[in-house]
Design an enzyme around this catalytic site. Sequence first.
Site, PDB file in Angstrom:
ATOM      1  N   CYS A   6       0.890  -1.350   0.127  1.00 42.06           N
ATOM      2  CA  CYS A   6       0.118  -0.025   0.106  1.00 42.06           C
ATOM      3  C   CYS A   6       0.938   1.236   0.026  1.00 42.06           C
ATOM      4  O   CYS A   6       0.538   2.197  -0.927  1.00 42.06           O
ATOM      5  CB  CYS A   6      -0.957   0.007   1.316  1.00 42.06           C
ATOM      6  SG  CYS A   6      -0.184   0.182   2.957  1.00 42.06           S
ATOM      7  N   HIS A  56      -2.695   1.355   6.860  1.00 39.74           N
ATOM      8  CA  HIS A  56      -3.066   1.404   5.192  1.00 39.74           C
ATOM      9  C   HIS A  56      -3.317   2.687   4.949  1.00 39.74           C
ATOM     10  O   HIS A  56      -3.789   3.624   5.249  1.00 39.74           O
ATOM     11  CB  HIS A  56      -4.265   0.431   5.073  1.00 39.74           C
ATOM     12  CG  HIS A  56      -4.643   0.261   3.758  1.00 39.74           C
ATOM     13  ND1 HIS A  56      -3.808  -0.563   3.022  1.00 39.74           N
ATOM     14  CD2 HIS A  56      -5.555   0.684   2.714  1.00 39.74           C
ATOM     15  CE1 HIS A  56      -4.491  -0.571   1.619  1.00 39.74           C
ATOM     16  NE2 HIS A  56      -5.393   0.260   1.775  1.00 39.74           N
ATOM     17  N   HIS A 104      -5.621   1.858  -4.485  1.00 37.36           N
ATOM     18  CA  HIS A 104      -4.805   1.359  -3.718  1.00 37.36           C
ATOM     19  C   HIS A 104      -4.310  -0.025  -4.115  1.00 37.36           C
ATOM     20  O   HIS A 104      -4.964  -0.634  -4.973  1.00 37.36           O
ATOM     21  CB  HIS A 104      -5.493   1.440  -2.287  1.00 37.36           C
ATOM     22  CG  HIS A 104      -6.484   0.475  -1.977  1.00 37.36           C
ATOM     23  ND1 HIS A 104      -6.719   0.143  -0.674  1.00 37.36           N
ATOM     24  CD2 HIS A 104      -7.385  -0.063  -2.748  1.00 37.36           C
ATOM     25  CE1 HIS A 104      -7.844  -0.870  -0.930  1.00 37.36           C
ATOM     26  NE2 HIS A 104      -8.228  -0.776  -2.056  1.00 37.36           N
TER      27      HIS A 104
END
Length: 350
Positions: A263, A312, A324
């Site tokens: 991420c 995240h 993402h």
Amino acid sequence: MASHRRPKQPSRTRVTVLTTAAAAAVALSSQAANAAPSEKPSKDEVKAKVDKLYTEAEQATEKYNGAKEKQEKLQKEISTIQDNVARGQEELNELRDGLGSMASAQYRSGGIDPSLQLFLSADPDSYLDKASTLDQLSGQQVEALKKIQEKQRDLAQQRSEASEKLKDLASTRTELGKKKKEVQGKLSSAQKLLNTLTAQEKAALAEEEQRATRTSEREVLSSTDGPSGKPASGRAAAAFAAAQSKIGTPYVYGATGPSSFDCSGLTSWAYAQAGVGIPRTSEAQTGAGTRIYSQSQLQVGDLVFFFNDLHHVGLYAGNGQVLHAPRTGTVVRYESMGTIGGPFMFGVRV
């Protein structure tokens, strides 16, 4: 004449044992009959457990990334210090050679000053502490001795700093190994769970994810604040376009592109393509700009952070969607911010 003996009666002990055994057998049979058969976890139950493991793996991944980044930084710092020490030692040797030349000149002109002779065979630090010694040396010699003393102290300090950083590096490498093992353990457990599903169940899960991705794509393309709308800035637009070019690229923990990403690897790579350097880890990226707590104020290209521990991060894509790298087993894609699995915490405008 036949004998009519009375049959031998079983002993009381034998009767008790047989009765107990029979009762136990009946009880076990009853329990077996009433026990519910072992049920295989449903597809949704397996997915929930796998998602939890993937979340834990991503948490460990960000800590792994932080340890890896620290390791690389320490290695560079240690290398710089070691180069400085090497150069400093050369300078120290030159200073000592210069002082030796003075001694040689004195010898040729009538003998070495006793104090200078003592210096050449001992530590100048203790030598310079004696005022009587300095009185016997010329100004040029005193200056040379002071430079040598300063250089020695500087080298000692740098060597001590390098030693501490080497200890820190060893500790960081140990932490890195632990985090890597933790990530691999979580992913292995998730894979074992997935292997309990039938081919049909796996296909159903894959279709659910693909359907959600297609829905998110439509939301992005139809939104007024999506790619055709106003981005946060020119560089944010460039970063978002770079991330878009990687849609479909696989997620791999610890990866920073261009063929795979995690991420924070995707977001740091995307902004690097726009000429902007941001930190490597999601937690560090929270300090890369101005925080935006209202989702309605987000613009395309803003960093968006999820989960209480901020493990995240993605890029805001407009209309409540994020672009993402989700987790292992997936690819870079659009997804609704409401289905990430953790709460939206805030955005950051780089």
